[in-house]
Design a protein around this motif. Sequence first.
Motif, short mmCIF file in Angstrom:
data_model
loop_
_atom_site.label_atom_id
_atom_site.label_comp_id
_atom_site.label_asym_id
_atom_site.label_seq_id
_atom_site.Cartn_x
_atom_site.Cartn_y
_atom_site.Cartn_z
N LEU A 11 0.83 -1.21 0.00
CA LEU A 11 0.00 0.00 0.00
C LEU A 11 0.86 1.25 0.00
O LEU A 11 0.64 2.18 -0.79
CB LEU A 11 -0.93 -0.02 1.21
N TYR A 39 -7.06 4.27 -4.54
CA TYR A 39 -8.18 3.45 -4.09
C TYR A 39 -8.23 2.13 -4.85
O TYR A 39 -8.84 1.17 -4.38
CB TYR A 39 -9.52 4.20 -4.16
N MET A 42 -6.57 -0.74 -2.84
CA MET A 42 -7.15 -1.05 -1.52
C MET A 42 -7.98 -2.33 -1.48
O MET A 42 -7.80 -3.14 -0.57
CB MET A 42 -7.91 0.16 -1.00
N LEU A 54 -9.48 0.48 6.02
CA LEU A 54 -9.08 0.51 4.61
C LEU A 54 -10.31 0.55 3.70
O LEU A 54 -10.31 1.23 2.67
CB LEU A 54 -8.19 -0.69 4.29
N HIS A 58 -11.09 3.50 1.12
CA HIS A 58 -11.43 3.19 -0.27
C HIS A 58 -12.71 3.89 -0.69
O HIS A 58 -12.79 4.51 -1.76
CB HIS A 58 -11.58 1.68 -0.43
#
Length: 135
Positions: A11, A39, A42, A54, A58
């Motif tokens: 990430l 995004y 994610m 998360l 997103h």
Amino acid sequence: MKLSEENKKKLINEIRFVIDQMKKQEDPEAKLYYFSAIYGIMPRIFNIDFNDDLIFAHFVISSAYNNINQRLKNPDKAIKIPDELYDKLIEAAEELLTVIEKDKNLYNVLKKFTLLGYVTIGNGYYLYKKGLLKI
């Protein structure tokens, strides 16, 4: 945000890449294209390493992207995209990176993404022009 070290690293690396690419682009659509990768990664992570923060990130970031993209695709003479919007997206992405690296609370940075998306719709732009909505 509790993620495995491997997924947290994925990430972080993705967000770093996005920031670097956004800074290199002149074209707003290209900047937004790279922004979408934040995004985009994610769900790949939370499908393996479930994390409700998360999912929240997103949802907020993809909503901001959709609002901005909608304005780009459907320009309106009355509702402009603020000149500083893309610089503010980069700043928010940098803040997101720091928050994730340091396992801090996401709320304040996600609020920034919300305002960046909101400023591109009618009421948001109106509030921005009145000086009430600051990005």
